[in-house]
Design a protein around this motif. Structure first.
Motif: not given
Length: 125
Positions: A22-31, A73-78
């Motif tokens: 789980e990520t936070s504080g970034g631009t997950f949907s583009r990274d 992407n909605a959960k910023n999770t890979v």
């Protein structure tokens, strides 16, 4: 940017396991989001990656056909879904995030900007 990996554990050879980051504080949907692993006494190696928001997936030859990388992407999770696990898959698994990463460098740990703390996966024979 913070990355938090979880879901590791002890499994038997042939089992399946899914780990998540789980990520936070970034631009997950583009990274670009990737998984690397490091076994005791070995270098950290590339496992799998989801390129630039999920446009394509890439795998190390050693895991291709057994592991699947996906993202929510909605959960910023890979996620990394691992099947047919082998003892040689035993390692600490790290998630990483890369911005403006180009495809030719997707397997290089130096191309990634942020790293999680790792989660241990142990596969017994």
């Amino acid at each position: 940017v913070q990355l938090q990996a979880s879901g590791g554990g002890l499994v038997q050879a042939g089992d399946s396991l899914t780990i998540s980051c789980e990520t936070s504080g970034g631009t997950f949907s583009r990274d670009t989001m990737a998984w690397f692993r490091q076994a005791p006494g070995k270098e950290r190696e590339f496992v799998a990656a989801s390129f630039r928001g999920g446009s394509s997936a890439h795998y190390a030859s050693s895991v291709k056909g057994r592991f699947t990388v996906s993202r929510e992407n909605a959960k910023n999770t890979v996620l990394l879904q691992m099947t047919s696990l082998k003892p040689e898959d035993t390692a600490v698994y790290y998630c990483a995030a890369g911005r403006r990463l180009i495809l030719s460098t997707i397997g290089s740990k130096n191309a990634y900007d942020y790293w999680g703390q790792g989660t241990l996966v142990t596969v017994s024979s």
